[in-house]
Design a protein around this motif. Structure first.
Motif: not given
Length: 321
Positions: A122-132
């Motif tokens: 539900k969050s682009h920022a959350a997905a990107s952060k978790e991916f990193s």
């Protein structure tokens, strides 16, 4: 290293044409680096690594939710690939092709986290952060160039999980692209990170009603900004094509060859990224559940592209899982 001849600048080439070709060069740099042979070797290396073999499955909390998100990723990828089936369609689709590419990747990464019991879609920022974070803790789960990260060390850019001698190289509309030239990708990561930090600094100035930001505050923002990844780069392209530089992507209508290269490059980058994600999803939920989801999707869609995309990827994954 095989060099690809530089394009000749056309007389009267507009700034819109040049800007689009710069984005095209970023895409081509990644696309040229990727191949089925490399990706299959990457799959074998990933499956042989202890970070993969130690994955404990059975943590998915909601298989129906996971299947919906994964189907969405697959259907978005199908839509991305459809214009490539018709010679004249690619140049009319590039305005939205980057959006489809990003969402196919975003939804696929979200499916990886859902398959291990995390909900970030539900969050682009959350997905990107978790991916990193995943690439920081378990870099061998993804192959190069998808596992490369850009961070700051003092005032300098630093690249994590990168090959030796990996560094920036200027990219322009007349760059000589090469099949293994990841230096251009370093520039893509670096400029994406710089824009992330500038945006956060601008937000700070607006929130605090200041015209300038102190060096201490800028350093804090720089240090606390999560590592910049492939997903951030594609999110940046998505915003450019959909909002900020939409006209430049529309100007790909002027050159059918470049338009087709751009479209096919995006399709290739997404295909290889999905291959890596789907290996992890299948590992997390088990072969049988993954096969059931794939067969259900293929039966409902009933299109030749499912064989070229999802079914073909499963053929490679099944050999190493």
């Amino acid at each position: 290293m095989v060099a690809i001849p530089a394009r000749k600048q056309l007389s009267g080439e507009s700034i819109q044409d040049k800007r689009f070709k710069t984005y095209l060069n970023y895409v081509e740099t990644l696309s040229n680096f990727l191949s089925v042979t490399k990706s299959f070797e990457g799959l074998k290396n990933t499956s042989d690594h202890k970070s993969f073999s130690s994955i404990q499955g059975g943590k998915c909390c909601d298989y129906q939710h996971l299947e919906r998100v994964l189907r969405n990723a697959w259907f978005t990828e199908l839509q991305l690939n459809l214009p490539s089936q018709f010679d004249d369609f690619a140049k009319f689709s590039n305005h939205w092709a980057v959006v489809q590419s990003y969402y196919a990747c975003f939804l696929s990464v979200s499916s990886v986290f859902l398959s291990k019991g995390q909900n970030v879609e539900k969050s682009h920022a959350a997905a990107s952060k978790e991916f990193s974070n995943l690439l920081m803790t378990s870099p061998k789960l993804y192959q190069s160039p998808y596992n490369i990260l850009c961070v700051h060390q003092d005032r300098e850019h630093e690249y994590i999980n990168a090959p030796k001698n990996f560094g920036e190289e200027s990219i322009s509309t007349l760059s000589n692209l090469t099949t293994n030239n990841l230096e251009h990708y370093a520039t893509f990561l670096k400029t994406t990170r710089d824009k992330q930090i500038k945006k956060r600094c601008d937000q700070w100035k607006n929130q605090n009603k200041k015209n300038r930001i102190s060096s201490i505050e800028k350093k804090r923002i720089t240090i606390t900004n999560p590592p910049t990844s492939f997903l951030n780069c594609f999110y940046r392209l998505r915003c450019l094509s959909n909002y900020e530089d939409a006209d430049y992507f529309l100007f790909s209508l002027n050159n059918e060859i470049d338009a087709n290269l751009f479209n096919k490059g995006l399709c290739k980058i997404v295909w290889h990224f999905q291959l890596n994600n789907e290996l992890l999803i299948a590992k997390n939920i088990g072969k049988n559940k993954y096969i059931s989801t794939l067969e259900n999707f293929s039966e409902k869609i009933n299109h030749d592209l499912t064989e070229e995309l999802m079914v073909k990827r499963w053929g490679y994954i099944s050999k190493v899982l």
